[in-house]
Design a protein around this motif. Structure first.
Motif, PDB file in Angstrom:
ATOM      1  N   ALA A   1       4.317   2.173   6.359  1.00  0.00           N
ATOM      2  CA  ALA A   1       4.671   1.528   5.094  1.00  0.00           C
ATOM      3  C   ALA A   1       4.184   0.090   5.143  1.00  0.00           C
ATOM      4  O   ALA A   1       4.757  -0.742   5.859  1.00  0.00           O
ATOM      5  CB  ALA A   1       6.176   1.590   4.860  1.00  0.00           C
TER       6      ALA A   1
ATOM      7  N   SER B   1       0.843  -1.188   0.000  1.00  0.00           N
ATOM      8  CA  SER B   1       0.000   0.000   0.000  1.00  0.00           C
ATOM      9  C   SER B   1       0.883   1.245   0.000  1.00  0.00           C
ATOM     10  O   SER B   1       2.096   1.173   0.060  1.00  0.00           O
ATOM     11  CB  SER B   1      -0.914  -0.029   1.223  1.00  0.00           C
ATOM     12  OG  SER B   1      -0.147  -0.077   2.401  1.00  0.00           O
ATOM     13  N   GLU B   2       0.245   2.385  -0.026  1.00  0.00           N
ATOM     14  CA  GLU B   2       1.001   3.627  -0.081  1.00  0.00           C
ATOM     15  C   GLU B   2       1.820   3.865   1.195  1.00  0.00           C
ATOM     16  O   GLU B   2       1.530   3.288   2.234  1.00  0.00           O
ATOM     17  CB  GLU B   2       0.058   4.803  -0.315  1.00  0.00           C
ATOM     18  CG  GLU B   2      -0.875   5.073   0.863  1.00  0.00           C
ATOM     19  CD  GLU B   2      -1.824   6.221   0.604  1.00  0.00           C
ATOM     20  OE1 GLU B   2      -1.369   7.319   0.254  1.00  0.00           O
ATOM     21  OE2 GLU B   2      -3.037   5.995   0.759  1.00  0.00           O
ATOM     22  N   ILE B   3       2.806   4.708   1.071  1.00  0.00           N
ATOM     23  CA  ILE B   3       3.612   5.116   2.221  1.00  0.00           C
ATOM     24  C   ILE B   3       3.045   6.428   2.729  1.00  0.00           C
ATOM     25  O   ILE B   3       2.874   7.378   1.954  1.00  0.00           O
ATOM     26  CB  ILE B   3       5.087   5.262   1.819  1.00  0.00           C
ATOM     27  CG1 ILE B   3       5.652   3.899   1.403  1.00  0.00           C
ATOM     28  CG2 ILE B   3       5.900   5.859   2.972  1.00  0.00           C
ATOM     29  CD1 ILE B   3       7.034   3.954   0.802  1.00  0.00           C
ATOM     30  N   ILE B   4       2.747   6.476   4.025  1.00  0.00           N
ATOM     31  CA  ILE B   4       2.160   7.676   4.627  1.00  0.00           C
ATOM     32  C   ILE B   4       3.136   8.220   5.662  1.00  0.00           C
ATOM     33  O   ILE B   4       3.551   7.494   6.569  1.00  0.00           O
ATOM     34  CB  ILE B   4       0.803   7.363   5.290  1.00  0.00           C
ATOM     35  CG1 ILE B   4      -0.142   6.720   4.275  1.00  0.00           C
ATOM     36  CG2 ILE B   4       0.203   8.626   5.887  1.00  0.00           C
ATOM     37  CD1 ILE B   4      -1.404   6.147   4.891  1.00  0.00           C
TER      38      ILE B   4
END
Length: 122
Positions: free
Chosen positions: A21, A2-5
């Motif tokens: 992450a 998934s996206e990295i925030i």
């Protein structure tokens, strides 16, 4: 993956307070009670860690790895006593090092900083 925030981005000092992450959360610069005793600062760092983990619905039980930085390596037993109370047997893997913290508050300032990795899991 998934996206990295990135959370708590500090543009001035070029770091993120913590990063999500995939199933992992990477926390940096957990501190608290700066100027207090080593025990108070370890408690404060773990409180800071807990507060940040709550933002992603996790607790200290999710922590799998910590890097503990102490001004005085002889304070390891103090840190370990706090860890025993706070982690209650669910201890993360750990690395402990000694450092000067020259940038924070002189000899009565920062004594403890903890970085951590937490696992979200399913």
């Amino acid at each position: 993956m998934s996206e990295i925030i990135r959370y708590e981005v500090n543009e001035e000092n070029a770091f993120s307070g913590f990063v999500e992450a995939g199933d992992f959360i990477f926390l940096s610069f957990c501190v608290g009670n700066v100027g207090g005793s080593t025990e108070e600062q370890v408690e404060g760092a773990l409180n800071n860690m807990s507060e940040r983990l709550e933002k992603v619905n996790l607790t200290l039980n999710s922590v799998v790895k910590v890097d503990v930085m102490l001004r005085d390596v002889w304070d390891i037993p103090v840190m370990e006593n706090v860890f025993k109370q706070r982690f209650k047997g669910n201890y993360p893997a750990r690395k402990t090092i000694s450092t000067e913290f020259a940038h924070k508050g002189g000899p009565n300032g920062l004594k403890v900083q903890i970085d951590a990795v937490a696992y979200k899991g399913k």
